[in-house]
Scaffold this motif. Structure first.
Motif, short mmCIF file in Angstrom:
data_model
loop_
_atom_site.label_atom_id
_atom_site.label_comp_id
_atom_site.label_asym_id
_atom_site.label_seq_id
_atom_site.Cartn_x
_atom_site.Cartn_y
_atom_site.Cartn_z
N LYS A 167 2.09 -2.73 -1.66
CA LYS A 167 3.14 -3.72 -1.42
C LYS A 167 3.58 -3.73 0.04
CE LYS A 167 5.19 -3.92 -6.02
NZ LYS A 167 6.46 -3.86 -6.77
N GLN A 168 3.74 -2.54 0.63
CA GLN A 168 4.14 -2.47 2.04
C GLN A 168 3.06 -3.04 2.95
OE1 GLN A 168 4.85 1.70 2.50
NE2 GLN A 168 6.84 1.64 1.49
N GLY A 169 1.83 -2.70 2.67
CA GLY A 169 0.72 -3.22 3.48
C GLY A 169 0.62 -4.73 3.39
N LEU A 170 0.73 -5.25 2.18
CA LEU A 170 0.66 -6.70 2.00
C LEU A 170 1.83 -7.40 2.68
CD1 LEU A 170 -0.47 -6.82 -1.73
CD2 LEU A 170 -1.86 -7.43 0.27
N ARG A 213 -4.65 -15.72 0.10
CA ARG A 213 -5.07 -14.52 -0.64
C ARG A 213 -4.01 -13.43 -0.58
NH1 ARG A 213 -10.62 -15.03 2.26
NH2 ARG A 213 -11.61 -16.65 1.00
N ILE A 214 -3.38 -13.28 0.58
CA ILE A 214 -2.29 -12.30 0.70
C ILE A 214 -1.15 -12.68 -0.24
CG2 ILE A 214 -0.51 -11.38 2.25
CD1 ILE A 214 -2.68 -11.68 4.53
N ASN A 237 6.13 -6.57 11.51
CA ASN A 237 4.77 -6.20 11.87
C ASN A 237 4.68 -6.07 13.39
OD1 ASN A 237 1.99 -6.08 12.45
ND2 ASN A 237 1.51 -7.05 10.50
N PRO A 238 5.15 -4.95 13.92
CA PRO A 238 5.11 -4.78 15.38
C PRO A 238 3.70 -4.73 15.96
CG PRO A 238 5.89 -2.77 14.30
CD PRO A 238 5.76 -3.81 13.24
N VAL A 239 2.72 -4.39 15.15
CA VAL A 239 1.34 -4.35 15.64
C VAL A 239 0.88 -5.77 15.99
CG1 VAL A 239 -1.05 -3.81 15.04
CG2 VAL A 239 0.79 -2.25 14.37
N PHE A 291 -7.41 -5.27 5.84
CA PHE A 291 -8.06 -5.76 4.64
C PHE A 291 -8.90 -4.66 3.97
CE2 PHE A 291 -7.95 -10.19 6.65
CZ PHE A 291 -6.88 -10.60 5.89
N GLY A 292 -9.58 -3.86 4.78
CA GLY A 292 -10.39 -2.78 4.22
C GLY A 292 -9.55 -1.75 3.49
#
Length: 159
Positions: free
Chosen positions: A11-14, A57-58, A73-75, A115-116
């Motif tokens: 959930k955090q990654g998405l 998709r996300i 998303n600071p990156v 994604f990976g």
């Protein structure tokens, strides 16, 4: 057996990826205006269409995971800032176009990693549609990365 401990990470990654896709959409508009090489412009246009599919998709993955809170998303913000600097310091259209490719590949590598990782975590967490969608996205991102490399070589060879 599904590893439900991974669900919060998914959930955090998405959520971070959702924010990243919004930043990428904003950046794409700026970058498209700065590109001069016709093949680069076409690649950026194609990339924009592909990123819309990634966003869909996300969104579907977030739904399958049961929702996700918004997350900064600071990156991706940093990738966008680097892109602006590279384009702003370019001394010619040639170096600007190559700089656009450089910044784009940095962002693509973020997406490949994201994604990976989400593919692996979603698969283990039992989120089969998400795992499938993330695998599709990572393969598309890898393909785009290779196309950008080939485009950079072409631009350098024809300059």
């Amino acid at each position: 057996m599904a590893d439900h401990q991974l669900l919060p990470l998914v959930k955090q990654g998405l959520a971070a990826m959702k924010t990243g896709s919004k930043i990428a959409a904003k950046a794409t508009a700026d970058i498209e205006d700065d590109a001069t090489h016709e093949q680069l412009k076409a690649a950026l246009k194609q990339g924009n269409e592909t990123s819309k599919q990634w966003t869909a998709r996300i969104d579907r993955a977030i739904e399958e995971a049961g929702g996700a809170d918004e997350l900064d998303n600071p990156v991706q913000e940093a990738h966008y800032e680097v892109s602006k600097r590279i384009r702003g310091k370019a001394k010619s259209d040639y170096t600007r176009d190559l700089g656009i490719i450089t910044a784009g590949q940095l962002a693509l590598h973020y997406w490949i990693a994201s994604f990976g990782t989400m593919h692996a975590y979603a698969k283990r967490a039992g989120l089969s549609q998400t795992a499938q969608d993330m695998e599709t996205c990572v393969n598309e991102a890898k393909q785009a990365d290779e196309q950008h490399t080939q485009l950079a070589i072409h631009i350098m060879e024809t300059a």
